[in-house]
Design a protein around this motif. Structure first.
Motif, mmCIF file in Angstrom:
data_model
loop_
_atom_site.group_PDB
_atom_site.id
_atom_site.type_symbol
_atom_site.label_atom_id
_atom_site.label_comp_id
_atom_site.label_asym_id
_atom_site.label_seq_id
_atom_site.Cartn_x
_atom_site.Cartn_y
_atom_site.Cartn_z
ATOM 1 N N LEU A 93 35.916 30.927 42.020
ATOM 2 C CA LEU A 93 35.116 30.203 42.747
ATOM 3 C C LEU A 93 35.519 28.836 42.365
ATOM 4 N N ILE A 94 35.882 28.519 40.826
ATOM 5 C CA ILE A 94 36.407 27.429 40.401
ATOM 6 C C ILE A 94 37.677 26.797 40.933
ATOM 7 N N ARG A 95 38.288 27.716 41.072
ATOM 8 C CA ARG A 95 39.833 27.480 41.713
ATOM 9 C C ARG A 95 39.588 27.043 43.244
ATOM 10 N N LEU A 96 38.884 27.895 43.961
ATOM 11 C CA LEU A 96 38.552 27.530 45.384
ATOM 12 C C LEU A 96 38.028 25.934 45.394
ATOM 13 N N LEU A 97 37.088 25.643 44.464
ATOM 14 C CA LEU A 97 36.429 24.532 44.596
ATOM 15 C C LEU A 97 37.378 23.307 44.045
ATOM 16 N N ASP A 98 38.419 23.672 43.174
ATOM 17 C CA ASP A 98 39.375 22.695 42.738
ATOM 18 C C ASP A 98 40.272 22.375 43.737
ATOM 19 N N LYS A 99 40.693 23.531 44.539
ATOM 20 C CA LYS A 99 41.598 23.193 45.978
ATOM 21 C C LYS A 99 40.685 22.337 46.782
ATOM 22 N N ALA A 100 39.564 22.680 47.187
ATOM 23 C CA ALA A 100 38.750 22.034 48.120
ATOM 24 C C ALA A 100 38.667 20.386 47.621
ATOM 25 N N SER A 101 38.359 20.241 46.278
ATOM 26 C CA SER A 101 38.273 19.053 45.875
ATOM 27 C C SER A 101 39.638 18.233 45.983
ATOM 28 N N ASN A 102 40.804 18.783 45.711
ATOM 29 C CA ASN A 102 41.939 18.021 45.889
ATOM 30 C C ASN A 102 42.328 17.709 47.590
ATOM 31 N N ASP A 103 41.836 18.491 48.335
ATOM 32 C CA ASP A 103 41.700 18.167 49.797
ATOM 33 C C ASP A 103 41.010 16.694 50.230
ATOM 34 N N ALA A 119 32.433 28.563 51.363
ATOM 35 C CA ALA A 119 31.220 28.735 51.727
ATOM 36 C C ALA A 119 30.556 30.204 51.310
ATOM 37 N N SER A 120 31.167 31.149 51.968
ATOM 38 C CA SER A 120 30.680 32.607 51.605
ATOM 39 C C SER A 120 30.477 32.787 50.182
ATOM 40 N N VAL A 121 31.539 32.435 49.394
ATOM 41 C CA VAL A 121 31.698 32.628 47.997
ATOM 42 C C VAL A 121 30.643 32.096 47.335
ATOM 43 N N LEU A 122 30.376 30.804 47.506
ATOM 44 C CA LEU A 122 29.196 29.922 47.134
ATOM 45 C C LEU A 122 27.842 30.690 47.470
ATOM 46 N N ARG A 123 27.527 31.250 48.380
ATOM 47 C CA ARG A 123 26.561 31.932 48.883
ATOM 48 C C ARG A 123 26.310 33.082 48.095
ATOM 49 N N ALA A 124 27.292 33.941 47.924
ATOM 50 C CA ALA A 124 27.271 35.167 47.312
ATOM 51 C C ALA A 124 26.993 34.931 45.591
ATOM 52 N N VAL A 125 27.748 33.903 45.084
ATOM 53 C CA VAL A 125 27.437 33.559 43.688
ATOM 54 C C VAL A 125 26.034 32.950 43.357
ATOM 55 N N ALA A 126 25.729 32.000 44.658
ATOM 56 C CA ALA A 126 24.298 31.633 44.332
ATOM 57 C C ALA A 126 23.194 32.991 44.261
ATOM 58 N N ASP A 127 23.525 34.009 45.136
ATOM 59 C CA ASP A 127 22.716 34.918 45.314
ATOM 60 C C ASP A 127 22.689 35.780 43.835
ATOM 61 N N GLN A 128 23.606 35.818 43.182
ATOM 62 C CA GLN A 128 23.686 36.395 41.938
ATOM 63 C C GLN A 128 23.097 35.746 40.906
ATOM 64 N N PHE A 129 23.065 34.521 40.878
ATOM 65 C CA PHE A 129 22.400 33.505 39.961
ATOM 66 C C PHE A 129 20.937 33.613 40.249
ATOM 67 N N ASP A 130 20.639 33.546 41.381
ATOM 68 C CA ASP A 130 19.210 33.657 41.776
ATOM 69 C C ASP A 130 18.518 34.850 41.125
ATOM 70 N N GLY A 131 19.116 35.991 41.106
ATOM 71 C CA GLY A 131 18.706 37.195 40.870
ATOM 72 C C GLY A 131 18.276 37.424 39.349
ATOM 73 N N SER A 132 18.531 36.198 38.629
ATOM 74 C CA SER A 132 18.242 36.343 37.119
ATOM 75 C C SER A 132 16.688 36.106 36.825
#
Length: 132
Positions: A93-103, A119-132
């Motif tokens: 996700l960090i790599r994807l966001l870094d690429k978006a940031s450069n754009d 967007a889909s990776v962010l949602r999936a990661v957020a769901d995992q974080f929320d589950g704590s």
């Protein structure tokens, strides 16, 4: 004692309304809530006594019968990935966001397919974080 469901409740203002099973809307002041209860979610089932106030029916001695299920609590019940798998996903996700940031720094939005992927990776990661 009458029963009903919370129509709405504003904790900041300290009041709300309950829609009684008899069809009557009743004012619910913060002072009528059970000890330790500071807010009510819409749909929560209540039991209460009624007194006539200056502006109509007012709930007194409120008891919570059945709490409305919380989305956050449902998230807790979800299966969570092991932490070592999450570490790899977060790094991707960090790599994807870094690429978006450069754009964005180049003055353009990421391509549609890249933006959708982020967007889909962010949602999936957020769901995992929320589950704590």
């Amino acid at each position: 004692m009458p029963t009903g469901k919370v129509k709405f409740y504003d904790a900041d203002k300290g009041f709300g309304f309950v829609h009684g099973d008899d069809g009557e809307d009743v004012f619910v002041p913060a002072g009528a809530l059970p000890s330790g209860t500071t807010s009510l979610k819409p749909g929560t089932r209540l039991e209460y006594s009624v007194a006539q106030g200056r502006r109509g029916a007012q709930a007194m001695h409120v008891q919570v019968l059945e709490r409305t299920p919380s989305v956050a609590e449902a998230q807790h019940a979800k299966h969570r990935r092991p932490a070592d798998e999450m570490a790899v996903i977060v790094e991707d996700l960090i790599r994807l966001l870094d690429k978006a940031s450069n754009d964005f720094r180049r003055g353009r939005y990421p391509e549609r397919r890249d933006a959708t992927k982020v967007a889909s990776v962010l949602r999936a990661v957020a769901d995992q974080f929320d589950g704590s």
